[in-house]
Design an enzyme around this catalytic site. Structure first.
Site, mmCIF file in Angstrom:
data_model
loop_
_atom_site.group_PDB
_atom_site.id
_atom_site.type_symbol
_atom_site.label_atom_id
_atom_site.label_comp_id
_atom_site.label_asym_id
_atom_site.label_seq_id
_atom_site.Cartn_x
_atom_site.Cartn_y
_atom_site.Cartn_z
ATOM 1 N N CYS A 299 -2.314 1.979 2.533
ATOM 2 C CA CYS A 299 -1.419 2.554 1.531
ATOM 3 C C CYS A 299 -0.828 3.864 2.052
ATOM 4 O O CYS A 299 -1.550 4.678 2.636
ATOM 5 C CB CYS A 299 -2.194 2.796 0.241
ATOM 6 S SG CYS A 299 -1.222 3.531 -1.078
ATOM 7 N N LEU A 300 0.458 4.064 1.809
ATOM 8 C CA LEU A 300 1.104 5.312 2.230
ATOM 9 C C LEU A 300 0.510 6.524 1.522
ATOM 10 O O LEU A 300 0.577 7.634 2.035
ATOM 11 C CB LEU A 300 2.607 5.244 1.967
ATOM 12 C CG LEU A 300 3.387 4.195 2.761
ATOM 13 C CD1 LEU A 300 4.856 4.201 2.342
ATOM 14 C CD2 LEU A 300 3.253 4.412 4.248
ATOM 15 N N GLN B 296 4.706 7.133 -6.260
ATOM 16 C CA GLN B 296 4.258 7.677 -4.982
ATOM 17 C C GLN B 296 5.104 8.848 -4.517
ATOM 18 O O GLN B 296 4.699 9.568 -3.603
ATOM 19 C CB GLN B 296 4.250 6.586 -3.905
ATOM 20 C CG GLN B 296 3.157 5.558 -4.096
ATOM 21 C CD GLN B 296 3.194 4.542 -2.986
ATOM 22 O OE1 GLN B 296 3.938 3.570 -3.057
ATOM 23 N NE2 GLN B 296 2.399 4.770 -1.956
ATOM 24 N N HIS C 181 0.417 -4.791 -4.831
ATOM 25 C CA HIS C 181 0.071 -3.421 -4.443
ATOM 26 C C HIS C 181 1.003 -2.412 -5.121
ATOM 27 O O HIS C 181 0.547 -1.422 -5.698
ATOM 28 C CB HIS C 181 0.168 -3.311 -2.916
ATOM 29 C CG HIS C 181 -0.168 -1.964 -2.370
ATOM 30 N ND1 HIS C 181 -1.381 -1.678 -1.805
ATOM 31 C CD2 HIS C 181 0.562 -0.818 -2.299
ATOM 32 C CE1 HIS C 181 -1.393 -0.412 -1.410
ATOM 33 N NE2 HIS C 181 -0.223 0.138 -1.697
ATOM 34 N N GLU C 182 2.308 -2.672 -5.056
ATOM 35 C CA GLU C 182 3.265 -1.739 -5.652
ATOM 36 C C GLU C 182 3.174 -1.743 -7.177
ATOM 37 O O GLU C 182 3.295 -0.692 -7.816
ATOM 38 C CB GLU C 182 4.690 -2.046 -5.187
ATOM 39 C CG GLU C 182 4.901 -1.968 -3.680
ATOM 40 C CD GLU C 182 4.452 -0.672 -3.024
ATOM 41 O OE1 GLU C 182 4.425 0.383 -3.690
ATOM 42 O OE2 GLU C 182 4.121 -0.711 -1.823
ATOM 43 N N HIS D 109 0.534 0.541 -8.288
ATOM 44 C CA HIS D 109 0.978 1.946 -8.335
ATOM 45 C C HIS D 109 1.689 2.252 -9.655
ATOM 46 O O HIS D 109 1.523 3.336 -10.210
ATOM 47 C CB HIS D 109 1.916 2.278 -7.174
ATOM 48 C CG HIS D 109 1.219 2.575 -5.897
ATOM 49 N ND1 HIS D 109 0.335 3.626 -5.749
ATOM 50 C CD2 HIS D 109 1.259 1.944 -4.694
ATOM 51 C CE1 HIS D 109 -0.127 3.643 -4.522
ATOM 52 N NE2 HIS D 109 0.412 2.630 -3.861
ATOM 53 N N GLY E 163 6.795 -0.874 1.593
ATOM 54 C CA GLY E 163 6.997 -0.766 0.156
ATOM 55 C C GLY E 163 6.688 0.651 -0.304
ATOM 56 O O GLY E 163 5.919 1.367 0.329
#
Length: 189
Positions: free
Chosen positions: A91-92, A52, A133-134, A137, A47
């Site tokens: 997380c990225l 991000q 999670h997304e 963000h 995702g």
């Protein structure tokens, strides 16, 4: 736009701002998604939210690598949640670090797809967690915000060390492959 975006890392102020609603789902939005996909796949993520990659719009892409291909949710909103599920989450934007996070086990999310159609998805476990999670963000919330004060302090210390390793190119936890939740090699509890 054109080309692959660079994933922003924790500490970048763009990750702490609430993203704006998308009012017109047009070709620019489709191009943004097309440009976000390589960044997600190159990072082996499942995702990626627009903030991000520095875009303050309420949109995220995802792909659980189950044959459905990449999907997009625009202006998503969780309208219902239930249960509780603890899972190791990464997380990225915070590569190399993972944390046990408790989130609702099931969610009902609504939004729009790239064609402007309404989308309504009932999700549980990994997909529910990905959505939460997304969506975090899009609201300027990061994984470390879900930690207790002492654990958060330790995580921020570990992140400073990790960031130095990332910037210097030395071997560290980030070089050990994808992390749970964000990577294709998701380890179930």
């Amino acid at each position: 736009m054109g080309g692959t975006f660079e994933i922003r890392l924790m500490g970048d102020p763009v990750l702490r701002q609430r993203a704006a609603e998308i009012t017109d789902i047009d070709g620019r939005v489709a191009r943004m998604v097309d440009d976000m996909l390589p960044a997600m796949y190159e990072a082996e993520g499942i995702g990626l939210a627009a903030p991000q990659v520095g875009i303050q719009r309420r949109l995220f892409i995802f792909d659980l690598y189950e044959g459905d291909g990449p999907q997009t949710l625009i202006n998503p909103e969780i309208v219902e949640s239930d249960g509780e599920w603890t899972y190791t989450e990464g997380c990225l934007s915070v590569p190399g670090l993972t944390f046990e996070i408790v989130r609702p086990k099931e969610v009902h999310i609504v939004g729009r797809d790239l064609d402007g159609n309404e989308v309504s998805i009932e999700a549980d476990e990994l997909l529910a967690r990905l959505f939460q999670h997304e969506l975090d963000h899009l609201d300027g919330v990061l994984l470390v915000d879900h930690l207790e004060k002492a654990e958060r302090k330790e995580a921020l210390r570990d992140w400073r060390i990790q960031l130095v390793q990332l910037q210097s190119g030395t071997n560290g936890p980030a070089d050990s492959g994808p992390v749970p939740l964000v990577g294709r090699n998701v380890a179930e509890d």
